[in-house]
Design an enzyme around this catalytic site. Structure first.
Site, PDB file in Angstrom:
ATOM      1  NE  ARG A  36      -1.789  -1.536   3.472  1.00  0.00           N
ATOM      2  CZ  ARG A  36      -2.189  -2.021   4.766  1.00  0.00           C
ATOM      3  NH1 ARG A  36      -3.424  -1.766   5.066  1.00  0.00           N
ATOM      4  NH2 ARG A  36      -1.353  -2.056   5.679  1.00  0.00           N
ATOM      5  CE1 TYR A  57      -0.777  -4.798  -0.672  1.00  0.00           C
ATOM      6  CE2 TYR A  57      -2.737  -4.524   0.077  1.00  0.00           C
ATOM      7  CZ  TYR A  57      -1.486  -4.868   0.351  1.00  0.00           C
ATOM      8  OH  TYR A  57      -0.857  -4.876   1.767  1.00  0.00           O
ATOM      9  CE  LYS A  96       1.787 -21.027   8.427  1.00  0.00           C
ATOM     10  NZ  LYS A  96       2.036 -19.560   7.753  1.00  0.00           N
ATOM     11  CG  ASP A 177      -0.873 -15.163  14.025  1.00  0.00           C
ATOM     12  OD1 ASP A 177      -0.084 -14.952  13.149  1.00  0.00           O
ATOM     13  OD2 ASP A 177      -1.880 -14.495  14.240  1.00  0.00           O
TER      14      ASP A 177
END
Length: 335
Positions: A36, A57, A96, A177
């Site tokens: 960004r 992006y 993930k 996480d």
């Protein structure tokens, strides 16, 4: 299809740095990076010798030299970034956990199929050499009937309340996480659970500091896991069968060794293999193979990524964990 597939790295955080290092070290073509911030993208590109840096992006996903987008944003932005890439006709490897919840996961998988594009969850552990060998042993029948799987993932991470891991609005906490690793491991070995029981301990910021699960799987096998972000552990794992067991050395989810033992104390195999770099390149090799063959992964199928997100949703419902912006009354039970 052109000889070299071009990778585009979407976001420039710590995990993007680790993966890009392994991509470059393995000789794969990292064509562009997007952030960004143009300044941040430029710095990342210089560090890894990437030809082009994009300050958005959108610019990255429309780069004609990019074939595969690696999504490395915080969890709540995974779905938006993946859909942006898919709409631009790019294949997508998503860090993930696949998404923040199962609804987002279903949307991504559906859109990828509509666009005839490859989508893969970047659960890098599944693609490591020791896991390939473990599946060969299981398939051989040496373990006998599978009885149970146990794994932990404990780290001592930042205590800064402003850190992403401690921020509910960024999907922080142990479950997404850290817990994703042993839970995905249980899926990988035993398949989807038929029942789920979870409990958790929370931090003052509202994220889960520690999460424990007991799941039963088809045939009665049981998996147990504990993950925490405020107390480190050896991070071991084991697979138990009716005839023998596999004990995976710490750290089980990274390139490591394991021992295959029967219940008379005999060592049937002592596995060890040296892996270059961190080992994240193996998921990239699989992704490129899928793109070239136009197939879905048998190692990490998209439908399984959806099932895993459904399981995470069920766990969150049991422990009362709702991320900002979600509907707390929405049913997230496994279907």
């Amino acid at each position: 299809m052109k000889k070299s597939l071009g990778w585009g790295v979407l976001a420039t955080g710590w995990i993007a740095e680790l993966f890009t290092h392994d991509l470059v070290a393995s000789g794969l073509n990292v064509a562009a990076v997007g952030s960004r911030s143009g300044k941040t993208a430029d710095a990342f590109a210089r560090r890894f010798g990437i030809p082009r840096a994009h300050g958005s992006y959108q610019a990255l996903v429309t780069d004609p030299d990019v074939d595969i987008i690696y999504v490395a944003t915080p969890h709540p932005q995974h779905a938006q970034a993946a859909l942006l890439a898919l709409e631009a006709g790019k294949h997508v490897l998503i860090e993930k956990p696949f998404t923040l919840n199962a609804d987002e996961a279903r949307t991504i998988v559906k859109r990828a199929r509509e666009k005839n594009l490859v989508v893969l969850e970047a659960m890098w552990t599944r693609f490591l050499p020791h896991m390939k060998r473990i599946h060969e042993i299981i398939d051989s029948g040496v373990l006998g009937e599978l009885r149970s799987v146990t794994a932990e993932h404990r780290q001592f991470l930042s205590t800064d309340p402003k850190h992403r891991l401690n921020a509910p609005e960024l999907g922080g906490g142990a479950l997404l996480d850290l817990g994703i690793y042993p839970l995905s491991f249980a899926f990988d070995i035993l398949g989807a659970p038929t029942s789920i029981t979870a409990t958790a301990r929370f931090k003052d910021t509202g994220v889960d500091a520690e999460i424990a699960t007991i799941m039963q799987h088809q045939g009665g096998a049981i998996s147990t896991s504990v993950s925490a972000l405020d107390c480190a552990g050896p991070n071991a794992a084991a697979i138990y069968g009716s005839k023998a067991r596999i004990v995976i050395a710490p750290v089980w989810y990274a390139p490591t060794s394991f021992r295959l033992e029967d219940y008379q104390g005999n060592v049937l195999e002592d596995y060890a293999e040296t892996v270059a770099e961190r080992g994240m390149q193996f998921q990239a090799f699989e992704m490129e193979r899928l793109v070239r063959t136009g197939t879905a992964s048998a190692i990490m199928p998209p439908d399984e990524s959806v099932l895993i997100m459904e399981t995470l949703d069920t766990i969150r419902k049991q422990i009362g964990l709702v991320y900002p912006g979600e509907d707390p009354g929405k049913d997230r039970q496994v279907q």
